[in-house]
Design a protein around this motif. Structure first.
Motif, short mmCIF file in Angstrom:
data_model
loop_
_atom_site.label_atom_id
_atom_site.label_comp_id
_atom_site.label_asym_id
_atom_site.label_seq_id
_atom_site.Cartn_x
_atom_site.Cartn_y
_atom_site.Cartn_z
N PHE A 236 0.98 -1.20 -0.01
CA PHE A 236 -0.05 0.23 -0.04
C PHE A 236 0.93 1.13 0.00
O PHE A 236 0.61 2.14 -0.75
CB PHE A 236 -0.80 0.05 1.30
N PHE A 237 1.73 1.68 0.91
CA PHE A 237 2.41 2.64 1.03
C PHE A 237 3.72 2.45 -0.09
O PHE A 237 3.83 3.81 -0.53
CB PHE A 237 3.11 2.54 2.54
N PHE A 238 4.43 1.70 -0.22
CA PHE A 238 5.43 1.56 -1.49
C PHE A 238 4.76 1.88 -2.71
O PHE A 238 5.27 2.90 -3.49
CB PHE A 238 5.89 0.02 -1.66
N ALA A 239 3.47 1.27 -3.30
CA ALA A 239 2.65 1.51 -4.25
C ALA A 239 2.45 2.99 -4.47
O ALA A 239 2.39 3.49 -5.44
CB ALA A 239 1.63 0.41 -4.83
N MET A 240 1.93 3.60 -3.20
CA MET A 240 1.32 4.72 -3.43
C MET A 240 2.42 5.82 -3.50
O MET A 240 2.19 6.93 -4.45
CB MET A 240 0.59 5.29 -1.67
N GLY A 241 3.58 5.72 -2.89
CA GLY A 241 4.78 6.68 -2.96
C GLY A 241 5.29 6.59 -4.26
O GLY A 241 5.70 7.48 -5.22
N LEU A 242 5.38 5.30 -4.83
CA LEU A 242 6.05 5.08 -6.33
C LEU A 242 5.16 5.50 -7.09
O LEU A 242 5.58 5.93 -8.39
CB LEU A 242 6.31 3.68 -6.23
N GLY A 243 3.82 5.31 -7.14
CA GLY A 243 2.68 5.87 -8.10
C GLY A 243 2.94 7.16 -8.26
O GLY A 243 2.99 7.86 -9.33
N MET A 244 2.79 8.04 -7.06
CA MET A 244 2.77 9.32 -7.42
C MET A 244 4.00 10.10 -7.90
O MET A 244 4.08 10.99 -8.80
CB MET A 244 2.58 10.15 -5.93
N PHE A 245 5.39 9.53 -7.58
CA PHE A 245 6.44 9.73 -8.03
C PHE A 245 6.56 9.48 -9.60
O PHE A 245 6.98 10.31 -10.30
CB PHE A 245 7.72 9.22 -7.38
N GLY A 246 6.48 8.20 -9.76
CA GLY A 246 6.76 7.71 -11.43
C GLY A 246 5.57 8.29 -12.33
O GLY A 246 5.86 8.57 -13.39
N GLY A 247 4.26 8.56 -11.67
CA GLY A 247 3.23 9.18 -12.34
C GLY A 247 3.46 10.59 -12.87
O GLY A 247 2.72 10.96 -13.77
N LEU A 248 4.25 11.34 -12.04
CA LEU A 248 4.40 12.71 -12.35
C LEU A 248 5.57 12.86 -12.93
O LEU A 248 6.03 13.99 -13.21
CB LEU A 248 4.32 13.44 -11.12
N PHE A 249 6.56 11.79 -13.15
CA PHE A 249 7.99 12.00 -13.83
C PHE A 249 8.09 12.67 -15.21
O PHE A 249 8.74 13.55 -15.43
CB PHE A 249 8.68 10.62 -13.58
N PHE A 250 7.09 12.22 -15.97
CA PHE A 250 7.16 12.64 -17.22
C PHE A 250 6.66 14.08 -17.21
O PHE A 250 7.24 14.96 -17.98
CB PHE A 250 6.24 11.83 -18.45
N LEU A 251 5.77 14.46 -16.63
CA LEU A 251 5.48 15.75 -16.44
C LEU A 251 6.33 16.84 -15.93
O LEU A 251 6.66 17.82 -16.25
CB LEU A 251 4.18 15.73 -15.52
N PHE A 252 7.09 16.12 -15.06
CA PHE A 252 8.34 16.69 -14.09
C PHE A 252 9.45 17.24 -15.03
O PHE A 252 9.79 18.07 -15.22
CB PHE A 252 8.89 15.91 -13.03
N VAL A 253 9.81 16.05 -16.01
CA VAL A 253 10.94 16.40 -17.04
C VAL A 253 10.31 17.33 -18.24
O VAL A 253 11.00 18.32 -18.62
CB VAL A 253 11.25 15.00 -17.56
N ASP A 254 9.24 17.19 -18.69
CA ASP A 254 8.67 17.65 -19.88
C ASP A 254 8.30 19.14 -19.43
O ASP A 254 8.89 20.20 -20.01
CB ASP A 254 7.76 16.96 -20.62
N SER A 255 7.38 19.27 -18.75
CA SER A 255 6.34 20.70 -18.61
C SER A 255 7.29 21.56 -17.35
O SER A 255 7.17 22.66 -17.59
CB SER A 255 5.15 20.45 -18.21
N PHE A 256 7.64 21.04 -16.47
CA PHE A 256 8.41 21.47 -15.41
C PHE A 256 9.66 21.94 -15.74
O PHE A 256 10.20 23.19 -15.70
CB PHE A 256 8.26 20.85 -14.09
N LEU A 257 10.70 20.94 -16.08
CA LEU A 257 12.05 21.25 -16.49
C LEU A 257 12.30 21.75 -17.82
O LEU A 257 13.32 22.05 -18.18
CB LEU A 257 13.10 19.99 -16.03
N GLY A 258 11.25 21.67 -18.59
CA GLY A 258 11.49 21.89 -20.16
C GLY A 258 12.55 21.07 -20.70
O GLY A 258 13.05 21.47 -22.05
N GLN A 259 12.59 19.67 -20.45
CA GLN A 259 13.30 18.84 -21.27
C GLN A 259 12.93 17.73 -21.65
O GLN A 259 13.47 16.45 -21.53
CB GLN A 259 14.60 18.58 -20.28
N GLY A 260 11.57 18.04 -22.27
CA GLY A 260 11.15 16.79 -22.78
C GLY A 260 11.66 16.07 -24.21
O GLY A 260 11.37 14.87 -24.17
N ASP A 261 12.49 16.86 -24.81
CA ASP A 261 13.24 16.51 -25.70
C ASP A 261 14.46 15.38 -25.32
O ASP A 261 14.76 14.53 -26.24
CB ASP A 261 14.02 17.49 -26.64
#
Length: 451
Positions: A236-261
């Motif tokens: 429960f706790f491992f999947a919750m934390g991993l899901g939040m982190f991994g689910g937003l990683f592409f958004l973090f790289v692409d939209s937040f850091l501007g390094q989607g390429d």
């Protein structure tokens, strides 16, 4: 055993090329088709509520069919073909994109996914009950899935694309390649991999217990299965934390850091690293035990989650992204090898205590909880980011947006993952005890075969 493991894991190669695009679809549908993050998050949550109905039903009929005919393969075949069709519709829209379109095909895809994954997971446990062979099976499975992930990240580098960013065009090509690989490898697995021995003789259990009775008996069995309850707490706790982190990683790289390429290059290097360390994960699990290896996985993930909260658009470098990706991959490789092997040992323990073998029901209930947690985590991450003002379409992020993405991807997951360590530490099944369980189950198999 290695040939059997390779045949069983072969469909994962194509499946990874399908699940890769599907993991990016929330961001793709928000960025390119204008769907709101909060609306997409709601669809993800509805999908998990839908699973609450479909998962135990499919598990019930899969167990029932296995007891009567000794196989789960028809469920796996129908589920696999259905996933191919619906994944194509999601990645290659056949009508005007809307929230209704996304929601319908998303729900139908995960219905077929349940029809495939629950019997497939139960089948893996039935192929062998030897703890070392089982760890090998899941190591091969995670290795081949990483090969599929590597192919997914290579797709944007094909010369038919103008850039290396993930766009609707790249996920379309990935999905088509994934389908082309999944169909023949699935047929190979169904033909080559044996069903596995029955742990309970057919005369020892009712041929067709009702769904209601099956659920009631499962409840009474599960509530006395301490390793299973601790596993649920840890996941429960491992999947919750991993899901939040991994689910937003592409958004973090692409939209937040501007390094989607750079995301595809990042993924390729991460997959190569994962392929290199997966055999080491297997060796570590054999040497120090699966439980300790899983605890190391949690610790590694905590380091990566904490470090990601220190990175900002102004100072972000490709090296920093590589460090985060490497930590994420390392933790995922550890947990990918040992957590399903631990779970299989727990189900063997449950089978030893029961008079009825109900692996698919265990898999369904656990799978529902994990999928619900991951969906809830992804939804919670998207909701937090959206509520606190993160804009996926903005070219520059404000101080408020920075706070939103760090809260959703780093600070909250950091607390959640920490709690999983406590439950893993309490797990009572070690290598000595699982060997005893396997030996007693083999005695039961021998008795069932001779009667």
């Amino acid at each position: 055993m290695l040939k059997t493991a390779l045949a069983y894991a072969a469909p994962t190669l194509g499946l990874a090329l399908l699940l890769g695009p599907l993991g990016l679809l929330p961001v793709i549908y928000a960025k390119y088709f204008g769907l709101a993050l909060t609306s997409i998050a709601t669809i993800l949550l509805i999908g998990r509520m839908f699973d609450a109905i479909t998962d135990p039903l499919i598990a019930h009929y899969s167990d029932q069919y296995q007891r009567r005919y000794g196989t789960r393969k028809p469920f796996i075949l129908v589920g696999g073909i259905g996933m191919c069709i619906t994944a194509y519709c999601l990645c290659v829209p056949i009508a005007e994109v809307s929230l209704l379109y996304f929601g319908f095909f998303y729900l139908v895809f995960y219905l077929f996914s349940t029809l495939y994954n629950i019997p497939m997971a139960a089948w893996a446990i039935e192929v062998t009950n030897d703890p070392k062979e089982r760890t090998l099976l899941f190591s091969v499975l995670i290795f081949i899935s990483k090969v599929g992930g590597l192919l997914f990240y290579i797709v944007p580098f094909l010369p038919i694309f103008a850039s290396t960013e993930f766009t609707p065009e790249t996920i379309k090509v990935s999905a088509i390649i994934g389908i082309a690989i999944l169909v023949p490898t699935l047929l190979l697995a169904l033909i080559k991999v044996p069903n596995g021995p029955a742990l309970i003789h057919a005369e020892d259990t009712p041929a067709e217990p009702s769904f209601q009775k099956n659920l009631i008996e499962f409840y009474h069995s599960a509530k006395h299965n301490k390793p299973f309850l601790l596993y649920l707490g840890a996941m429960f706790f491992f999947a919750m934390g991993l899901g939040m982190f991994g689910g937003l990683f592409f958004l973090f790289v692409d939209s937040f850091l501007g390094q989607g390429d750079k995301f595809a290059s990042l993924g390729i290097m991460g997959m190569i690293f994962s392929l290199a360390i997966t055999p080491l994960c297997y060796q570590l699990a054999i040497r120090i035990g699966k439980r300790k290896t899983w605890m190391i996985s949690c610790g590694v993930l905590l380091v990566g989650v904490f470090y990601s909260g220190l990175v900002d658009p102004g100072s972000a470098s490709f090296t920093a992204l590589l460090i985060i990706q490497g930590i994420f991959i390392l933790s995922g490789s550890f947990s990918g090898v040992v957590s399903p092997a631990i779970y299989a040992d727990i189900l063997d323990y449950g089978s030893l205590r029961d008079t009825t073998d109900r692996k698919a029901m265990y898999v369904a209930i656990t799978g529902f909880f994990i999928k619900a947690e991951v969906a809830l985590a992804a939804s919670l991450g998207l909701w937090l980011a959206g509520w606190f003002g993160f804009d996926a379409t903005a070219t520059e992020q404000t101080e408020q947006s920075t706070f939103a993405i760090r809260l959703a991807m780093s600070w909250v997951p950091l607390v959640i993952v920490s709690l999983s360590l406590f439950f893993i530490w309490l797990m009572p099944l070690n290598e000595r005890r699982t060997a005893i369980v396997a030996r007693r189950l083999n005695q039961r198999i021998t008795m069932a075969a001779s009667s």
